[in-house]
Write a protein that holds these residues in place. Structure first.
Motif, PDB file in Angstrom:
ATOM      1  N   PHE A  87       0.830  -1.212   0.000  1.00 30.37           N
ATOM      2  CA  PHE A  87       0.000   0.000   0.000  1.00 30.37           C
ATOM      3  C   PHE A  87       0.855   1.248   0.000  1.00 30.37           C
ATOM      4  CE2 PHE A  87      -1.748   3.429   2.694  1.00 30.37           C
ATOM      5  CZ  PHE A  87      -2.847   3.794   1.933  1.00 30.37           C
ATOM      6  N   THR A  88       0.403   2.241  -0.750  1.00 32.06           N
ATOM      7  CA  THR A  88       0.956   3.585  -0.663  1.00 32.06           C
ATOM      8  C   THR A  88      -0.175   4.569  -0.908  1.00 32.06           C
ATOM      9  OG1 THR A  88       2.795   5.013  -1.340  1.00 32.06           O
ATOM     10  CG2 THR A  88       1.626   3.851  -3.103  1.00 32.06           C
ATOM     11  N   ARG A  89       0.078   5.815  -0.594  1.00 28.88           N
ATOM     12  CA  ARG A  89      -0.910   6.855  -0.876  1.00 28.88           C
ATOM     13  C   ARG A  89      -0.202   8.056  -1.475  1.00 28.88           C
ATOM     14  NH1 ARG A  89      -1.932   8.021   5.511  1.00 28.88           N
ATOM     15  NH2 ARG A  89       0.019   9.108   5.862  1.00 28.88           N
ATOM     16  N   SER A  90      -0.941   8.816  -2.255  1.00 28.44           N
ATOM     17  CA  SER A  90      -0.375   9.933  -2.991  1.00 28.44           C
ATOM     18  C   SER A  90      -1.228  11.174  -2.777  1.00 28.44           C
ATOM     19  CB  SER A  90      -0.339   9.584  -4.486  1.00 28.44           C
ATOM     20  OG  SER A  90       0.000  10.697  -5.261  1.00 28.44           O
ATOM     21  N   THR A  91      -0.590  12.295  -2.500  1.00 30.04           N
ATOM     22  CA  THR A  91      -1.362  13.535  -2.341  1.00 30.04           C
ATOM     23  C   THR A  91      -1.815  14.078  -3.690  1.00 30.04           C
ATOM     24  OG1 THR A  91       0.701  14.782  -2.219  1.00 30.04           O
ATOM     25  CG2 THR A  91      -0.335  14.211  -0.130  1.00 30.04           C
ATOM     26  N   SER A  92      -0.981  13.954  -4.726  1.00 29.43           N
ATOM     27  CA  SER A  92      -1.339  14.491  -6.039  1.00 29.43           C
ATOM     28  C   SER A  92      -2.093  13.482  -6.894  1.00 29.43           C
ATOM     29  CB  SER A  92      -0.079  14.962  -6.767  1.00 29.43           C
ATOM     30  OG  SER A  92       0.856  13.917  -6.857  1.00 29.43           O
ATOM     31  N   GLY A  93      -1.952  12.202  -6.592  1.00 31.70           N
ATOM     32  CA  GLY A  93      -2.647  11.166  -7.342  1.00 31.70           C
ATOM     33  C   GLY A  93      -1.811  10.618  -8.483  1.00 31.70           C
ATOM     34  N   VAL A  94      -2.116   9.385  -8.846  1.00 33.17           N
ATOM     35  CA  VAL A  94      -1.449   8.674  -9.932  1.00 33.17           C
ATOM     36  C   VAL A  94      -2.532   8.250 -10.915  1.00 33.17           C
ATOM     37  CG1 VAL A  94      -0.022   6.673 -10.522  1.00 33.17           C
ATOM     38  CG2 VAL A  94       0.307   7.829  -8.309  1.00 33.17           C
ATOM     39  N   ASP A  95      -2.310   8.494 -12.198  1.00 34.08           N
ATOM     40  CA  ASP A  95      -3.314   8.162 -13.210  1.00 34.08           C
ATOM     41  C   ASP A  95      -3.296   6.663 -13.506  1.00 34.08           C
ATOM     42  OD1 ASP A  95      -5.079   7.957 -15.290  1.00 34.08           O
ATOM     43  OD2 ASP A  95      -3.968   9.283 -16.650  1.00 34.08           O
ATOM     44  N   PHE A  96      -4.292   5.956 -12.991  1.00 34.19           N
ATOM     45  CA  PHE A  96      -4.442   4.527 -13.267  1.00 34.19           C
ATOM     46  C   PHE A  96      -5.546   4.279 -14.290  1.00 34.19           C
ATOM     47  CE2 PHE A  96      -1.621   3.693  -9.781  1.00 34.19           C
ATOM     48  CZ  PHE A  96      -1.099   2.448 -10.056  1.00 34.19           C
ATOM     49  N   GLY A  97      -5.945   5.339 -15.012  1.00 31.51           N
ATOM     50  CA  GLY A  97      -6.935   5.173 -16.073  1.00 31.51           C
ATOM     51  C   GLY A  97      -8.317   4.832 -15.573  1.00 31.51           C
TER      52      GLY A  97
END
Length: 158
Positions: A87-97
């Motif tokens: 698990f990880t989390r992102s403040t800006s987000g990652v585009d997983f479509g």
């Protein structure tokens, strides 16, 4: 087939070493490698390249962005000896479509052995059901440490 993960199995499935609370890379493949490396470092992955190839092949089949800011890259591969979750989390987000067009801010990776039977579906369905709840997602975003992430998951998926 079991429809939930046993309470005692959460720590085995996702020990603290499989949780990263630092900002992951913003690009999807690099984020996948970031999570994969947590599993490599903990000794769960026998062949990093084979595992990465399986994960990327799965990404090409269909999106693993499930919506609501969640990405769940996953694969069945002989490169792992036991079912594992990272698990990880992102403040800006990652585009997983994702179908809703929203970037993933909560990213889980599931790797299970090729001969893992229904483990893959059990983990994926338990996790997906749990993450439908706003309070679970909020708690994962706000978790101060790995133990808080584990406690949230133990309560939500076990």
């Amino acid at each position: 087939m079991a429809d939930a993960i046993a309470h005692d199995d959460v720590e085995e499935l996702i020990p603290a070493s499989h949780i990263s609370l630092t900002e992951p890379p913003a690009e999807k493949e690099a984020c996948i490698e970031h999570l994969l490396d947590l599993l490599v470092e903990s000794g769960r992955v026998d062949d990093r390249q084979t595992a990465l190839d399986a994960l990327l092949a799965r990404e090409e089949q269909t999106t693993t962005g499930v919506g609501m800011g969640i990405g769940i890259p996953h694969a069945k591969t002989d490169a792992v000896s036991e079912s594992s979750l990272a698990f990880t989390r992102s403040t800006s987000g990652v585009d997983f479509g994702s179908m809703d067009g929203e970037p993933a801010t909560l990213v889980f990776m599931i790797l299970v052995p090729e001969a893992g039977g229904e483990d893959h579906l059990t983990i994926l369905s338990s996790l997906s059901r749990a993450l439908m709840h706003d309070d679970i997602r909020d708690r994962l975003h706000e978790a101060d440490d790995e133990a808080a992430v584990q406690a949230t998951l133990r309560e939500a998926i076990a």
